[in-house]
Scaffold this active site. Structure first.
Site, short mmCIF file in Angstrom:
data_model
loop_
_atom_site.label_atom_id
_atom_site.label_comp_id
_atom_site.label_asym_id
_atom_site.label_seq_id
_atom_site.Cartn_x
_atom_site.Cartn_y
_atom_site.Cartn_z
CG ASP A 1 -1.97 1.04 1.23
OD1 ASP A 1 -2.19 1.65 0.16
OD2 ASP A 1 -2.58 1.27 2.29
CE LYS B 1 -3.41 4.90 1.21
NZ LYS B 1 -2.66 4.08 2.18
CG ASP C 1 6.47 11.58 -9.05
OD1 ASP C 1 6.53 12.55 -9.85
OD2 ASP C 1 7.33 11.38 -8.18
CB THR D 1 -11.76 4.95 4.50
OG1 THR D 1 -10.45 4.66 5.02
CG2 THR D 1 -12.05 4.01 3.35
NE ARG E 1 -11.63 1.32 13.24
CZ ARG E 1 -10.59 1.18 12.40
NH1 ARG E 1 -10.49 0.12 11.62
NH2 ARG E 1 -9.63 2.08 12.35
#
Ligand SMILES: O=c1ccn([C@@H]2O[C@H](COP(=O)(O)O)[C@@H](O)[C@H]2O)c(=O)[nH]1
Length: 236
Positions: free
Chosen positions: A66, A68, A71, A121, A182
């Site tokens: 992950d 992310k 560029d 999120t 959750r």
């Protein structure tokens, strides 16, 4: 891979947001066979965690890297080309057209799957507005998903709240990977668009990403197994 082809155990991805390789390995050993899919993000990657991708893959585990990326297209393309050699299953990039195009080029015909992060999120409408966007969360997620699909991206990172709508748009050609999970009663932290594991699976999520609720539990293995049980029940 269609949702029916995903092994139920692989649907839980535990985020190894831990400060060192030693801490990550201790958690991996503690979780044992109960977890098959791990996510390595900023914290561990920048603490020397990248070689863990290959080590986990050698042990038969899957890894979601992950990072992310975001560029200019050429730099993303070259970075992704290097990442194809690490052995990860998933890699994230931000859902900007040049970035996604570069990532798809860099992935080439390798087995690495590129996931585009739609809207984080931890963002709600007010956060998007403060960041200068004129679209609301669901509109921006939808627009980015459409662009991602056209550009040949393999999957989307979104909140479980958007999964139902996205499935109608992208069908089963793209994987829908959802953080913001959750279990009932666990602390929300900085997440704003959240759901329980069973509701996320029922909504149509392919993969659930869970960090703190597992990592901060007194018994991480018991929580991981409870999430698997919720997933299995929701799948029917
Ligand atoms: O939109 C996004 C994209 C990535 N994440 C990552 O998922 C985990 C979630 O951890 P929790 O402790 O369960 O909140 C974390 O590594 C994030 O970087 C996300 O939360 N939202």
């Amino acid at each position: 891979m269609t949702p029916a082809e995903i092994a139920p155990k692989d649907r839980l991805i535990v985020a190894l947001d831990l400060p060192s390789v030693e801490a990550a390995e201790a958690t991996i050993n503690r979780l044992g066979d109960s977890v098959t899919f791990y996510k390595i993000g900023y914290r561990l990657a920048y603490a020397g965690g990248l070689p863990l991708v290959g080590k986990l893959a050698d042990k038969g585990k899957k890894v979601f890297l992950d990072l992310k990326l975001h560029d200019i297209g050429n730099t993303v393309m070259q970075g992704v080309e290097s990442i194809t050699r690490l052995g990860a299953t998933f890699l994230t990039v931000h859902a900007y057209p040049q970035t996604m195009k570069g990532a798809v080029e860099g992935r080439g015909n390798s087995s690495l799957k590129i996931l585009a992060v739609t809207v984080l999120t931890s963002y709600n409408e007010a956060d998007l507005h403060a960041a200068g966007y004129r679209l609301g969360v669901s509109e921006l997620v939808e627009a980015r998903a459409q662009q991602a699909q056209v550009l040949g991206i393999d999957g989307l990172v979104c909140s479980p709240e958007e999964v139902g709508n996205l499935r109608k748009i992208v069908g089963h050609q793209m994987s829908l990977v959802t953080p913001g999970i959750r279990p009932a009663g666990s602390a929300t932290g900085d997440q704003k668009r959240i759901m329980t594991p069973s509701r996320a699976i029922t909504a149509g999520a392919d993969y659930l990403v869970v960090g703190r609720p597992v990592l901060e539990a007194a018994d991480p293995k018991a929580i991981a197994e409870a999430i698997h049980a919720e997933i299995a029940q929701a799948l029917g």
